[in-house]
Design a protein around this motif. Structure first.
Motif, short mmCIF file in Angstrom:
data_model
loop_
_atom_site.label_atom_id
_atom_site.label_comp_id
_atom_site.label_asym_id
_atom_site.label_seq_id
_atom_site.Cartn_x
_atom_site.Cartn_y
_atom_site.Cartn_z
N ARG A 1 0.83 -1.22 0.00
CA ARG A 1 0.00 0.00 0.00
C ARG A 1 0.85 1.25 0.00
O ARG A 1 0.55 2.22 -0.69
CB ARG A 1 -0.91 0.03 1.22
CG ARG A 1 -2.22 -0.65 0.99
CD ARG A 1 -3.22 -0.32 2.07
NE ARG A 1 -4.21 -1.37 2.11
CZ ARG A 1 -4.59 -2.00 3.22
NH1 ARG A 1 -4.09 -1.67 4.38
NH2 ARG A 1 -5.47 -2.96 3.15
N VAL A 2 1.91 1.21 0.83
CA VAL A 2 2.78 2.39 0.91
C VAL A 2 3.44 2.63 -0.44
O VAL A 2 3.49 3.77 -0.92
CB VAL A 2 3.84 2.21 2.03
CG1 VAL A 2 4.90 3.31 1.95
CG2 VAL A 2 3.16 2.22 3.39
N ALA A 3 3.91 1.56 -1.08
CA ALA A 3 4.57 1.70 -2.37
C ALA A 3 3.59 2.24 -3.42
O ALA A 3 3.93 3.14 -4.19
CB ALA A 3 5.14 0.36 -2.82
N LEU A 4 2.37 1.73 -3.42
CA LEU A 4 1.38 2.20 -4.39
C LEU A 4 0.98 3.65 -4.10
O LEU A 4 0.79 4.45 -5.01
CB LEU A 4 0.15 1.29 -4.39
CG LEU A 4 0.40 -0.13 -4.93
CD1 LEU A 4 -0.84 -0.99 -4.78
CD2 LEU A 4 0.87 -0.09 -6.38
N ALA A 5 0.88 4.00 -2.82
CA ALA A 5 0.54 5.38 -2.46
C ALA A 5 1.63 6.33 -2.94
O ALA A 5 1.34 7.42 -3.43
CB ALA A 5 0.36 5.51 -0.95
N GLU A 6 2.90 5.90 -2.83
CA GLU A 6 3.99 6.76 -3.30
C GLU A 6 3.89 6.99 -4.80
O GLU A 6 4.11 8.09 -5.29
CB GLU A 6 5.35 6.14 -2.94
CG GLU A 6 5.71 6.40 -1.50
CD GLU A 6 6.92 5.58 -1.02
OE1 GLU A 6 7.26 5.72 0.15
OE2 GLU A 6 7.48 4.83 -1.84
N ILE A 7 3.55 5.92 -5.53
CA ILE A 7 3.42 6.05 -6.99
C ILE A 7 2.24 6.97 -7.33
O ILE A 7 2.33 7.86 -8.17
CB ILE A 7 3.22 4.67 -7.65
CG1 ILE A 7 4.49 3.82 -7.48
CG2 ILE A 7 2.87 4.82 -9.12
CD1 ILE A 7 4.32 2.36 -7.91
#
Ligand SMILES: [Zn+2]
Length: 124
Positions: free
Chosen positions: A10-16
């Protein structure tokens, strides 16, 4: 993050999604971006995450037809052009469209918002 457990994916997708300017992205586009950022994630997880972000009020869904949705990082009131040839969504400012003569909502209900999608393609 708005009551969501911050898993690594989730964190990685939120950053993208939220790392730059406001934009509109489909699940498939986000999957391609995640893959090129070496984030190992399935399309099912992308869909789940997008819908969780939407439910948490972080994204707005723009459904252009039954099989195609875009997720908008700008949750403020505005409308959209759908460029059919390019399968792309661009913004129309809320002030550019005047909505008149809306019917009274059913008893006990209130209008939350009105989404206008104006479909365009190349031509005269
Ligand atoms: Zn938008």
């Amino acid at each position: 993050m708005a009551g969501l457990r911050p898993t690594r994916q989730r964190v990685a997708l939120a950053e993208i999604l939220f790392g730059g300017a406001h934009r509109h992205v489909s699940a498939e586009e986000l999957l391609a971006e995640a893959n090129s950022a070496k984030v190992n994630v399935s399309l099912a997880t992308i869909y789940n995450t997008l819908h969780q972000f939407r439910a948490a009020g972080l994204l707005r869904e723009v459904a252009v037809d039954a099989s195609r949705s875009y997720f908008d990082t700008d949750t403020s009131d505005h409308h959209h052009f759908y460029l059919e040839d390019e399968q792309r969504v661009i913004d129309i400012p809320a002030s550019a469209i005047v909505i008149q003569n809306l019917p009274e909502p059913p008893t006990g209900m209130m209008v939350t918002h009105v989404d206008v999608v104006v479909r365009v393609r190349k031509g005269q």
